[in-house]
Scaffold this motif. Structure first.
Motif, PDB file in Angstrom:
ATOM      1  N   PRO A  55      33.073  32.228  41.634  1.00 52.19           N
ATOM      2  CA  PRO A  55      33.382  33.472  42.358  1.00 52.19           C
ATOM      3  C   PRO A  55      34.666  34.159  41.888  1.00 52.19           C
ATOM      4  O   PRO A  55      35.089  35.122  42.509  1.00 52.19           O
ATOM      5  N   VAL A  56      35.296  33.700  40.837  1.00 55.84           N
ATOM      6  CA  VAL A  56      36.564  34.298  40.402  1.00 55.84           C
ATOM      7  C   VAL A  56      36.346  35.780  40.096  1.00 55.84           C
ATOM      8  O   VAL A  56      35.340  36.180  39.526  1.00 55.84           O
ATOM      9  N   LYS A  57      37.316  36.595  40.541  1.00 59.39           N
ATOM     10  CA  LYS A  57      37.167  38.047  40.405  1.00 59.39           C
ATOM     11  C   LYS A  57      37.663  38.530  39.051  1.00 59.39           C
ATOM     12  O   LYS A  57      38.527  37.900  38.447  1.00 59.39           O
ATOM     13  N   SER A  84      41.270  38.836  39.090  1.00 61.25           N
ATOM     14  CA  SER A  84      41.970  37.552  38.974  1.00 61.25           C
ATOM     15  C   SER A  84      42.068  37.141  37.516  1.00 61.25           C
ATOM     16  O   SER A  84      43.115  36.669  37.057  1.00 61.25           O
TER      17      SER A  84
END
Lengths: 362, 347
Positions: free
Chosen positions: A204-206, A209
């Protein structure tokens, strides 16, 4: 042996020809070097901002003042525009203030005619390269031209600044850029080349990010490199930083420059999937930005068509801010604009990096 | 950044709409790559995966398995059709899905410059696993794959099998409800393959749904509860391994070796209703029959009644490979079996 060498040669040439982008950059680079190097360095310097003022007590303009002002305004090298952009000041204190904040490169004080033969005083910003000499020789020539007997008294307001000191400050910025080129962006591209991205794009890392994290690590490395060169400058070039406030200000500029340049490089790298293409592009930007930053040669000498780059060049603001603090002992009032420019630039680059980063494999 | 916190929306509502508890629903997914030439990598595929099963996607290289996995794991967008995982749509709610899946892609995505521990730690953080949990879980996962003593060693020093096992447990670091394994045992030696299989079975026992792609028939047969055959982007067949094999018209294959064939034996054999075909080939009788094992005693009785000595007997169920050949008319392992090599180079 020959057969093996030919096999390697053929393979490399096939790769070279099959990548038009790298081929273009490789061939265009020397031409760009020629054009940018040739124009950004050693260009004719004209339009140096110079103040002219008549000494107190002031009653009416003296003949020397009037002749001098006229001659300075019109003074030029054969075939070139006027050497000086002359501004007339009514008060020496205002002129001094303008010089101290970098709006003038020098000012001339013509004596009042109470006592004949008093010297003409010239105050010069000695932190720039070649400009102080140009001003001094220009003013001296003008005095000869108007047949003034008065001696010329020259005051280098920042003392004698060696070229090494002038250039050393520019190298700090170059160190930051070079480190960023190796650090910040390449990590993203290596991940992509090695297929490591596929592993973390399914978490789920954006996007933000990924970009901010990469900029963060790159910034630290760039900052350390910049600081190291700054320290070397102090030892070798003998530059001095006056007081803790100036030192803190230098660190702030180093940090903002590191963020700005790293953000630019990461933004560029967010689309590349190949180290070679990336390295060629960054090398090109490095050349362009460093040459037009004023690190080597005064920005005032860069021709108009090239000088617009300085306006959007974060390295220009960085070099200017660092010179203001380190060589001229100026403070936040002078470098405020530079800091704002660097901040705007960083934010723009970060936004660009986040927007262009691909969150999928397509 | 809240990613894995269970929001109320998850708990109630949507899930209840799945009475049969299908964890993945794929409806008419098509993926077209427009490069130099147009390639239909996935062609109108629809199926569902049930919660808790090991689901196998089988097919030759270029069948579209990896592309389908990439669509389900939000790495690619389908050209048309919809797919949902835990009732979240892959194109509309990719972040929700990413927090619920673990993925072990076909090509290694481990960071070779980092240690085994740091690789797990990195992914744990990207998956929003909190520090305390991570600290406890990483040693457990390393122990699970016998890598505890190599925790601090760089992954670049690991063998292929060690890397694969590490990557599989890495995909499991946040306890996903679904695990995608793309060719988990490709290029591994038999010993390592068995260990990977053990891990997969073990993780499945912890109520994880597992989707795996493979082109190894034995692997599919050993692990998978249900199988989907894919070829040239299309779904050809989907069932349990047993049912797939049962669907073969020939059923089991019985081979009986003999020295001399007495007359009357062929008609006698063909008289059995479950016998599909009988063939003589090189001193052997090849009998295709349904429920072969229960038929075998009767066949042997026929032989002794007619006085034909039996030299050898073998019986085998059709392999999945046989099923695949039957369904597609070609062998699974054949390179270039399908014309549509997908652009990602794998399968």
């Amino acid at each position: 042996m020959i057969r093996g060498a030919l096999a390697i040669f053929r393979r490399d040439m096939k790769k070279f020809i099959s990548n038009p982008f790298v081929m273009f950059i490789t061939l265009a680079m020397p031409i760009m070097y020629l054009i940018i190097f040739g124009n950004a360095i050693g260009g004719t310097i004209t339009g140096i901002p110079l103040g002219v003022v008549q000494e107190e007590p002031y009653t009416s303009p003296t003949p020397l003042y009037e002749a001098g002002l006229d001659a300075l305004t019109g003074f030029h090298q054969p075939g070139n525009p006027a050497l000086f952009a002359v501004t007339v000041y009514s008060d020496e204190n205002i002129a001094r203030e303008a010089l101290a904040t970098g709006r003038l490169m020098g000012y001339v004080v013509f004596p009042s005619d109470l006592v004949p033969g008093r010297p003409v005083r010239l105050y010069v910003d000695s932190s720039e390269y070649t400009i102080p000499a140009l001003i001094q020789s220009g003013v001296a020539a003008v005095l000869v031209q108007v047949q003034a007997e008065n001696p010329l008294f020259v005051n280098n307001i920042y003392g004698t600044v060696e070229y090494l000191q002038f250039f050393g400050v520019g190298v700090i910025v170059m160190a930051i850029f070079m480190t960023t080129m190796m650090g910040g962006g390449i990590a993203l591209i290596r991940d992509r080349e090695l297929g490591i991205t596929e592993g973390y794009l399914v978490t789920p890392v954006k996007r933000s990010s990924i970009i901010l994290g990469t900029i963060g690590s790159g910034t630290v490395r760039a900052f350390l490199a910049g600081f190291l060169i700054f320290a070397v400058n102090i030892i070798i070039a003998g530059v001095l930083v006056k007081g803790a406030a100036s030192f803190a200000l230098v660190l702030l500029v180093l940090l903002m420059t590191s963020i700005g340049v790293t953000s630019l490089v990461v933004a560029l790298s967010s689309r590349f999937s190949n180290q070679q293409e990336y390295a060629s592009t960054i090398a090109f930007f490095n050349l362009l930005l460093f040459m037009t930053s004023g690190a080597f040669y005064p920005v005032i000498g860069i021709p108009g068509w090239l000088s617009w780059i300085t306006v959007i060049n974060p390295e220009y603001y960085a070099v200017h801010a660092l010179r203001s603090i380190i060589l001229r002992g100026q403070g936040i009032n002078v470098i405020g604009t530079d800091l704002i420019a660097l901040a705007i630039f960083s934010l723009g680059a970060i936004a660009l990096g986040i927007m262009t980063y691909r969150r999928t494999l397509e | 950044m809240t990613g894995r916190d269970p929001d109320p929306e998850d708990q109630a509502g949507e899930k209840g709409k799945n009475p049969d508890d299908d964890i993945i629903r794929i409806e008419k997914i098509t993926k077209v790559f427009q490069n130099a030439r147009t390639v239909v990598a996935v062609d109108d595929v629809s199926f569902t995966v049930r919660r808790g099963e090991i689901f196998g996607l089988l097919g030759p290289n270029g069948a579209g398995k990896s592309t389908l996995i990439r669509i389900l794991t939000t790495l690619m967008k389908p050209t048309s059709g919809t797919a949902s995982i835990e009732s979240y749509d892959v194109t509309r709610d990719p972040e929700k899905i990413r927090a619920r899946i673990g993925v072990c892609p076909q090509n290694s995505t481990l960071d070779l410059e980092l240690s085994a521990y740091d690789n797990l730690d990195f992914y744990g953080r990207l998956q929003n696993v909190d520090d305390a949990t991570l600290e406890a879980r990483i040693p457990d996962l390393l122990a699970m794959v016998d890598l505890s003593d190599r925790a601090e060693a760089r992954v670049s020093t690991f063998s292929g099998g060690m890397r694969r096992k590490l990557e599989i447990v890495r995909a499991f670091i946040h306890r996903p409800s679904i695990l995608f394994l793309d060719e988990p045992t490709i290029g591994l030696d038999p010993e390592s393959r068995r260990e990977v299989w053990k891990q997969i079975t073990h993780l499945n026992a912890e109520e994880t749904t597992i989707i795996l792609t493979t082109h190894y028939m034995d692997e599919a047969e050993k692990l998978c509860h249900r199988l989907a055959f894919m070829d040239q982007g299309r779904l050809i067949s989907l069932d349990t391994p047993e049912n797939l094999k049962r669907a073969m018209p020939g059923g089991d294959l019985i081979e009986i070796g003999f020295d001399e064939l007495k007359e009357g034996i062929l008609p006698a054999l063909q008289a059995h209703p479950s016998v599909v075909s009988v063939e003589v080939k090189d001193q052997k009788l090849l009998i295709s029959a349904h429920a072969g094992s229960s038929l075998l005693p009767q066949i042997l009785a026929d032989f002794s009644r007619l006085g034909t000595p039996v030299r050898s007997v073998s019986i085998r169920s059709p392999s999945l490979e046989d099923v695949f050949i039957y369904l597609t008319g070609k062998k699974l392992g054949d390179p270039g079996v399908s014309g549509a090599l997908s652009p990602e180079g794998g399968s």
